[in-house]
Write a protein that holds these residues in place. Structure first.
Motif, PDB file in Angstrom:
ATOM      1  N   THR A  63      16.803  -8.726  -3.096  1.00 27.89           N
ATOM      2  CA  THR A  63      18.196  -8.500  -2.708  1.00 27.89           C
ATOM      3  C   THR A  63      18.350  -8.538  -1.186  1.00 27.89           C
ATOM      4  OG1 THR A  63      18.534  -7.126  -4.669  1.00 27.89           O
ATOM      5  CG2 THR A  63      20.150  -6.921  -2.902  1.00 27.89           C
ATOM      6  N   LEU A  64      17.366  -7.980  -0.468  1.00 29.62           N
ATOM      7  CA  LEU A  64      17.394  -8.029   0.995  1.00 29.62           C
ATOM      8  C   LEU A  64      17.381  -9.483   1.488  1.00 29.62           C
ATOM      9  CD1 LEU A  64      17.154  -6.843   3.853  1.00 29.62           C
ATOM     10  CD2 LEU A  64      14.669  -6.741   3.502  1.00 29.62           C
TER      11      LEU A  64
ATOM     12  N   ALA B 226      24.178 -19.951   2.638  1.00 29.46           N
ATOM     13  CA  ALA B 226      23.654 -20.751   1.528  1.00 29.46           C
ATOM     14  C   ALA B 226      24.758 -20.983   0.501  1.00 29.46           C
ATOM     15  CB  ALA B 226      22.482 -20.054   0.870  1.00 29.46           C
ATOM     16  N   ASP B 227      24.665 -22.102  -0.191  1.00 31.37           N
ATOM     17  CA  ASP B 227      25.602 -22.368  -1.273  1.00 31.37           C
ATOM     18  C   ASP B 227      25.194 -21.631  -2.544  1.00 31.37           C
ATOM     19  OD1 ASP B 227      27.043 -24.080   0.379  1.00 31.37           O
ATOM     20  OD2 ASP B 227      25.855 -25.826  -0.203  1.00 31.37           O
ATOM     21  N   PHE B 228      23.887 -21.376  -2.677  1.00 30.49           N
ATOM     22  CA  PHE B 228      23.407 -20.707  -3.887  1.00 30.49           C
ATOM     23  C   PHE B 228      22.022 -20.129  -3.620  1.00 30.49           C
ATOM     24  CE2 PHE B 228      21.173 -20.867  -8.059  1.00 30.49           C
ATOM     25  CZ  PHE B 228      21.981 -19.973  -8.741  1.00 30.49           C
ATOM     26  N   VAL B 229      21.753 -18.968  -4.231  1.00 28.11           N
ATOM     27  CA  VAL B 229      20.427 -18.342  -4.131  1.00 28.11           C
ATOM     28  C   VAL B 229      19.996 -17.893  -5.530  1.00 28.11           C
ATOM     29  CG1 VAL B 229      19.016 -16.538  -3.090  1.00 28.11           C
ATOM     30  CG2 VAL B 229      20.961 -17.481  -1.810  1.00 28.11           C
ATOM     31  N   SER B 230      18.834 -18.363  -5.977  1.00 30.77           N
ATOM     32  CA  SER B 230      18.238 -17.871  -7.223  1.00 30.77           C
ATOM     33  C   SER B 230      17.323 -16.699  -6.896  1.00 30.77           C
ATOM     34  CB  SER B 230      17.407 -18.966  -7.907  1.00 30.77           C
ATOM     35  OG  SER B 230      18.209 -20.034  -8.349  1.00 30.77           O
ATOM     36  N   LEU B 231      17.489 -15.590  -7.611  1.00 28.11           N
ATOM     37  CA  LEU B 231      16.613 -14.437  -7.449  1.00 28.11           C
ATOM     38  C   LEU B 231      15.675 -14.364  -8.654  1.00 28.11           C
ATOM     39  CD1 LEU B 231      19.084 -11.692  -6.139  1.00 28.11           C
ATOM     40  CD2 LEU B 231      17.743 -13.368  -4.848  1.00 28.11           C
ATOM     41  N   GLY B 232      14.396 -14.165  -8.392  1.00 25.52           N
ATOM     42  CA  GLY B 232      13.402 -14.182  -9.451  1.00 25.52           C
ATOM     43  C   GLY B 232      13.691 -13.204 -10.573  1.00 25.52           C
ATOM     44  N   HIS B 233      14.117 -11.981 -10.228  1.00 28.10           N
ATOM     45  CA  HIS B 233      14.330 -10.974 -11.272  1.00 28.10           C
ATOM     46  C   HIS B 233      15.533 -11.287 -12.141  1.00 28.10           C
ATOM     47  CE1 HIS B 233      17.292  -9.381  -8.369  1.00 28.10           C
ATOM     48  NE2 HIS B 233      17.842  -8.772  -9.395  1.00 28.10           N
TER      49      HIS B 233
ATOM     50  N   ALA C 127      14.541 -16.713  -3.944  1.00 28.22           N
ATOM     51  CA  ALA C 127      13.833 -15.553  -3.410  1.00 28.22           C
ATOM     52  C   ALA C 127      13.057 -14.895  -4.540  1.00 28.22           C
ATOM     53  CB  ALA C 127      14.817 -14.555  -2.800  1.00 28.22           C
ATOM     54  N   VAL C 128      11.740 -14.759  -4.358  1.00 22.29           N
ATOM     55  CA  VAL C 128      10.892 -14.199  -5.412  1.00 22.29           C
ATOM     56  C   VAL C 128       9.870 -13.252  -4.787  1.00 22.29           C
ATOM     57  CG1 VAL C 128       9.405 -14.698  -7.369  1.00 22.29           C
ATOM     58  CG2 VAL C 128      11.097 -16.397  -6.657  1.00 22.29           C
ATOM     59  N   THR C 129       9.867 -12.007  -5.245  1.00 20.48           N
ATOM     60  CA  THR C 129       8.850 -11.059  -4.817  1.00 20.48           C
ATOM     61  C   THR C 129       8.054 -10.612  -6.036  1.00 20.48           C
ATOM     62  OG1 THR C 129      10.356  -9.159  -4.981  1.00 20.48           O
ATOM     63  CG2 THR C 129      10.240 -10.311  -2.867  1.00 20.48           C
TER      64      THR C 129
END
Length: 558
Positions: free
Chosen positions: A150-151, A160-167, A137-139
């Motif tokens: 985060t939303l 999901a097994d894993f989520v990468s957040l851009g920040h 997820a990248v904003t």
């Protein structure tokens, strides 16, 4: 004791280091189909000679993530992005399951358009229906306000097994690079963690309980607990290991070229003013630019196992069809040529001679001529690649681990060579470079030495908006209220403290003297003619380098 393990393309090397220097070295063949098997083989040998309880730290350099990217063995990722005015996120599509969502945040972190949870749910459902189980997820301005990322994570939830957040990847604002970085991080996450699980289980079986760190592309290490969440940072850790190995073993003061000649490739790096050159903006993975900081290296397909072939002239590499004939391989390689010329004595010398005799007869050459041409072709390719790299560096601003160079040109004065064929190639490299060529005493295990002695590094970015009385560090998920008089010195102090505390929470003791401020800026914000606040940004990091306890070894292992 420290244990450093480097999983290379041909061999997996290990060194055990104590306060006096290198206590033991090990080398096993790398099983590219099962890298874990290679790590276990070298751990078994270490256990036979070193009491398990005496290994307090294991630093591991692995080609696992690099290989996954090169071979295209990436897991499908659901990438959810939102941008707003300006750059169109659709222009930076990195994968099949790529969804652009309406919603935006401005450069100060103000939400301009709310993200609709129903839109997110529809995109997530499409990904799940396609079999996707890892996400990114990248904003656009998430380092200034991560609420929309985060939303997205909250909507995905436990599906999901894993989520990468851009920040969480970086606090830097380059939107396209952040998209690519988060995508690749998720794409290698499962493969990397499966490997890590097996390593830690094996350590338990062997009765070892060291702190485990993974070597990063920037020449530092990262605790395994953090590496599990950011495996993308382990890309290109092999070349970084060789650079840090030279830095540990030799006192490099002149502008120098570093050559790590392995079985498959030769990795090239450059030292300027005694420090390695950095890929400051971030490395490219395929056609995608990322925010993964790395030492500046270049790899070419010339190594000991590179095949000899003919196309109007004798060539070496980039093909590797297996090991050299001296090691049971199917066709003559550079190592076989070096064996024939008496420059090395590796494996079955008769097999090397036989293979070269047969190839020379087919080409209408003498075996001596074929072997000499092969070695000449190999060192010629290395020399040309070095020239191109130095020319490139001299055409743009250059960053080293210590500083940004100004107008100064890089003029190499010395060549350092490590890797299996290093000693055999030294005299030939001297001929083409016309520079002093140095082969360190422990050249065959330089990568493992670099891995073992490298300190843990980490970087953070702090942002403050005194008009809103907010300060936050995106990668740590930290924020607090600050006073209107909060200034640049306050931000530098807080950034240093938060960086050191984050490492200590991971069980990594770090010294304030190793913290460097790499960026510090403060801009006045004016409304009409009135100063309403300051926009402050501070970036700091633990400098890559040798563990403080072992600094006395620097320059003594060469």
């Amino acid at each position: 004791m420290l244990l450093g393990i480097d999983v290379g393309g041909t061999h997996t090397d290990a060194v055990v280091i104590d306060d006096t220097g290198i206590a033991a070295t090990y080398k096993v063949k790398t099983d590219q189909k099962n890298l874990l098997h290679s790590v276990l083989a070298v751990l078994e040998r270490v256990r036979e000679e070193v009491p398990a309880g005496e290994i307090e730290r294991l630093n591991l350099s692995t080609t696992l993530t690099t290989n996954a990217l090169v071979e295209g063995k990436l897991e499908e990722v659901g990438v959810l992005v939102s941008g707003g005015p300006g750059l169109d996120p659709a222009d930076f599509m990195v994968c099949r399951d790529y969804h652009v969502l309406p919603g935006s945040t401005d450069h100060r972190g103000t939400v301009v358009q709310e993200l609709d949870a129903d839109d997110v749910e529809r995109a997530v459902r499409k990904c799940l229906d396609a079999g996707v189980r890892v996400f990114a997820a990248v904003t656009k301005f998430s380092p200034r306000n991560p609420a929309q990322e985060t939303l997205i994570r909250d909507v995905i939830g436990k599906r999901a097994d894993f989520v990468s957040l851009g920040h969480e990847m970086t606090g830097r604002l380059n939107f396209p690079r952040r998209i690519a970085t988060a995508y690749f991080n998720s794409a290698v996450w499962r493969r990397f963690n499966t490997f890590c699980n097996a390593v830690t289980d094996s350590l338990d079986t062997f009765g070892m309980s060291p702190k485990v760190n993974i070597l990063k592309a920037d020449g530092g290490t990262i605790p395994l607990s953090i590496a599990r969440r950011t495996p993308v940072e382990s890309i290109l850790s092999g070349p970084a290991a060789s650079v840090m190995g030279l830095a540990a073993m030799c006192d490099i003061a002149l502008d120098s070229v570093i050559l790590d000649v392995g079985g498959t490739t030769t990795d090239i790096a450059v030292f300027v003013n005694g420090a390695p050159v950095m890929e400051y903006e971030g490395i490219h993975i395929g056609s995608h630019a990322t925010l993964v900081r790395a030492l500046k290296t270049h790899s070419i397909g010339v190594g000991g196992d590179s095949a000899i072939w003919f196309n109007g002239e004798v060539r070496v590499g980039p093909q590797r069809d297996g090991p050299c004939m001296a090691d049971g391989g199917p066709r003559p390689t550079l190592t076989d040529a070096l064996n024939f010329l008496g420059k090395s004595a590796y494996g079955d010398l008769n097999a090397s001679r036989k293979g070269l005799d047969e190839l020379a007869a087919k080409l209408g050459l003498t075996t001596q001529d074929l072997a000499e041409r092969a070695v000449s072709a190999a060192v010629g390719r290395i020399r040309e690649a070095v020239r191109e790299m130095v020319d490139e560096l001299n055409s743009r601003p250059v960053y080293t681990l210590r500083e940004l160079l100004g107008e100064r040109r890089i003029v190499p004065r010395k060549v350092y060579v490590v890797g299996g064929p290093a000693e055999a190639l030294a005299s030939e490299l001297f001929k083409v470079f016309s520079l002093s060529v140095s082969v360190p005493r422990n050249y065959a295990v330089a990568n493992a030495v670099g891995a073992a002695l490298t300190r843990t590094t980490r970087g953070i970015e702090l942002f403050a908006d005194t008009e809103r009385q907010q300060m936050f560090v995106p990668s740590l998920g930290y924020s607090r209220t600050v006073e209107e008089r909060y200034g640049l010195k306050d931000a530098q102090r807080d950034a240093t403290r938060l960086l050191l505390n984050s490492l200590r929470e991971e069980g990594v003791p770090s010294r304030e003297e190793n913290v460097e401020i790499t960026h510090a800026s403060s801009f006045n914000m004016v409304n009409g003619s009135r100063l309403v606040g300051r926009n402050i940004r501070v970036k700091c990091q633990i400098k890559p380098g040798i563990l403080h306890r072992y600094k006395n070894l620097a320059g003594t292992l060469c």
